[in-house]
Design a protein around this motif. Structure first.
Motif, PDB file in Angstrom:
ATOM      1  N   ARG A 229      17.739  36.682  92.278  1.00  0.00           N
ATOM      2  CA  ARG A 229      19.099  36.202  92.487  1.00  0.00           C
ATOM      3  C   ARG A 229      19.964  36.674  91.327  1.00  0.00           C
ATOM      4  O   ARG A 229      19.524  36.695  90.179  1.00  0.00           O
ATOM      5  CB  ARG A 229      19.133  34.671  92.532  1.00  0.00           C
ATOM      6  CG  ARG A 229      18.329  34.054  93.659  1.00  0.00           C
ATOM      7  CD  ARG A 229      19.153  33.973  94.910  1.00  0.00           C
ATOM      8  NE  ARG A 229      18.485  33.186  95.939  1.00  0.00           N
ATOM      9  CZ  ARG A 229      18.954  33.019  97.158  1.00  0.00           C
ATOM     10  NH1 ARG A 229      20.094  33.587  97.510  1.00  0.00           N
ATOM     11  NH2 ARG A 229      18.298  32.318  98.057  1.00  0.00           N
TER      12      ARG A 229
ATOM     13  N   PRO B 229      22.451  35.935  88.543  1.00  0.00           N
ATOM     14  CA  PRO B 229      22.762  34.683  87.847  1.00  0.00           C
ATOM     15  C   PRO B 229      24.170  34.191  88.171  1.00  0.00           C
ATOM     16  O   PRO B 229      25.098  34.982  88.376  1.00  0.00           O
ATOM     17  CB  PRO B 229      22.641  35.077  86.367  1.00  0.00           C
ATOM     18  CG  PRO B 229      21.765  36.280  86.353  1.00  0.00           C
ATOM     19  CD  PRO B 229      22.051  37.015  87.622  1.00  0.00           C
ATOM     20  N   GLU B 230      24.330  32.881  88.213  1.00  0.00           N
ATOM     21  CA  GLU B 230      25.636  32.291  88.520  1.00  0.00           C
ATOM     22  C   GLU B 230      26.687  32.675  87.487  1.00  0.00           C
ATOM     23  O   GLU B 230      27.881  32.711  87.784  1.00  0.00           O
ATOM     24  CB  GLU B 230      25.515  30.770  88.607  1.00  0.00           C
ATOM     25  CG  GLU B 230      24.785  30.280  89.842  1.00  0.00           C
ATOM     26  CD  GLU B 230      25.544  30.593  91.124  1.00  0.00           C
ATOM     27  OE1 GLU B 230      26.790  30.649  91.090  1.00  0.00           O
ATOM     28  OE2 GLU B 230      24.880  30.797  92.165  1.00  0.00           O
ATOM     29  N   ASP B 231      26.238  32.940  86.252  1.00  0.00           N
ATOM     30  CA  ASP B 231      27.204  33.266  85.190  1.00  0.00           C
ATOM     31  C   ASP B 231      27.362  34.777  84.993  1.00  0.00           C
ATOM     32  O   ASP B 231      27.882  35.228  83.968  1.00  0.00           O
ATOM     33  CB  ASP B 231      26.792  32.612  83.873  1.00  0.00           C
ATOM     34  CG  ASP B 231      25.409  33.058  83.391  1.00  0.00           C
ATOM     35  OD1 ASP B 231      24.710  33.776  84.150  1.00  0.00           O
ATOM     36  OD2 ASP B 231      25.028  32.672  82.270  1.00  0.00           O
ATOM     37  N   ALA B 232      26.929  35.577  85.974  1.00  0.00           N
ATOM     38  CA  ALA B 232      27.073  37.030  85.864  1.00  0.00           C
ATOM     39  C   ALA B 232      28.547  37.406  85.757  1.00  0.00           C
ATOM     40  O   ALA B 232      29.425  36.769  86.358  1.00  0.00           O
ATOM     41  CB  ALA B 232      26.449  37.714  87.073  1.00  0.00           C
TER      42      ALA B 232
ATOM     43  N   TRP C  44      28.700  44.384  92.331  1.00  0.00           N
ATOM     44  CA  TRP C  44      27.664  44.681  91.337  1.00  0.00           C
ATOM     45  C   TRP C  44      26.861  45.937  91.670  1.00  0.00           C
ATOM     46  O   TRP C  44      25.933  46.292  90.935  1.00  0.00           O
ATOM     47  CB  TRP C  44      26.727  43.485  91.183  1.00  0.00           C
ATOM     48  CG  TRP C  44      27.389  42.317  90.504  1.00  0.00           C
ATOM     49  CD1 TRP C  44      28.130  42.341  89.358  1.00  0.00           C
ATOM     50  CD2 TRP C  44      27.389  40.962  90.949  1.00  0.00           C
ATOM     51  NE1 TRP C  44      28.588  41.084  89.045  1.00  0.00           N
ATOM     52  CE2 TRP C  44      28.145  40.214  90.011  1.00  0.00           C
ATOM     53  CE3 TRP C  44      26.829  40.296  92.031  1.00  0.00           C
ATOM     54  CZ2 TRP C  44      28.345  38.849  90.128  1.00  0.00           C
ATOM     55  CZ3 TRP C  44      27.028  38.931  92.151  1.00  0.00           C
ATOM     56  CH2 TRP C  44      27.776  38.219  91.205  1.00  0.00           C
TER      57      TRP C  44
END
Length: 249
Positions: free
Chosen positions: A5, A7-10, A200
């Motif tokens: 996954r 990361p949520e803070d990407a 991304w």
């Protein structure tokens, strides 16, 4: 979970008003159109390349035993042959992840058939192992072993590489019109093309992305970017559904 996954803070791009984003997008669109036009020009030149004759009687091994390159056309005028790498005697988990990635996208072939084009895999390994691999993966693409004739089919090219070769048939004569390898075989793939449209991208270390972009997919001690947990990615769904991945009788 088999798959990573982000990361949520990407890191994400800057947030702007729509008008500003559309202006930037329009600038990029001009470059995309130029890229498409150049691709069209290259394809036009490719269609004008001279061809070389190949012995139509070169032996392959298929579901009915010994057959020929000519018969692999299946009656159509053109043949696109993917020469899959093969590790003889190795289990499914150790077969080439790059070739698995390419072949996994060979699903609906009717559009190619409508233009008189047959697509087939000419594996660089024994037929029985390759057929079991195809069945394990749930593929329907025609599969042959090219082992009896590899030296004459891949003239001047390193065996073991990923090769995509285009042939045309004139009655009972066969001609090679084009071939490509390495990143050239990405033409078989749709996943990478779709990844390229996302913020991304492919998330691989070789990409030119801003600092902080997730780029966790890379080679570590020989692990290919198309593997996860020790197997080519496309295999996991088959294993988890109970399919037998044994390649030896």
């Amino acid at each position: 979970m088999r798959y990573s996954r982000v990361p949520e803070d990407a890191t994400l791009p800057a947030v702007v008003e729509r008008d500003e984003r559309e202006t930037r997008l329009e600038d990029l669109r001009g470059r995309e159109k130029a890229h498409s036009r150049e691709g069209d020009a290259i394809a036009a030149e490719r269609r004008r390349l001279p061809m070389v004759e190949v012995d139509a009687s070169l032996e392959l091994v298929g579901p009915q035993g010994t057959t020929t390159l000519l018969e692999a056309f299946d009656g159509r005028r053109q043949l696109l042959a993917y020469f899959a790498m093969w590790h003889t005697g190795s289990p499914a988990s150790e077969q080439c992840p790059g070739c698995t990635w390419c072949m996994a996208h060979l699903g609906e072939l009717s559009y190619l058939h409508s233009r008189d084009i047959t697509v087939a895999v000419l594996a660089q390994g024994p037929y029985d192992e390759g057929r079991r691999y195809r069945d394990f993966m749930g593929w329907s693409v025609p599969w042959y072993s090219a082992l009896p004739s590899l030296d004459r089919l891949l003239v001047g090219r390193a065996r073991g590489m990923m090769h995509l070769v285009s042939y045309v048939r004139c009655r009972d004569r066969v001609f090679e019109t084009y071939w490509t390898t390495r990143r050239g075989v990405e033409v078989l793939d749709s996943s990478y093309r779709l990844m390229d449209l996302t913020v991304w991208g492919r998330q691989e270390r070789h990409e030119d992305s801003p600092d902080g972009w997730p780029q966790g997919w890379h080679n570590v001690d020989g692990e290919h970017v198309l593997c996860h947990d020790g197997r080519p990615i496309a295999q996991w769904a088959r294993v988890e559904s109970g399919c037998d991945d044994s390649l030896t009788g």
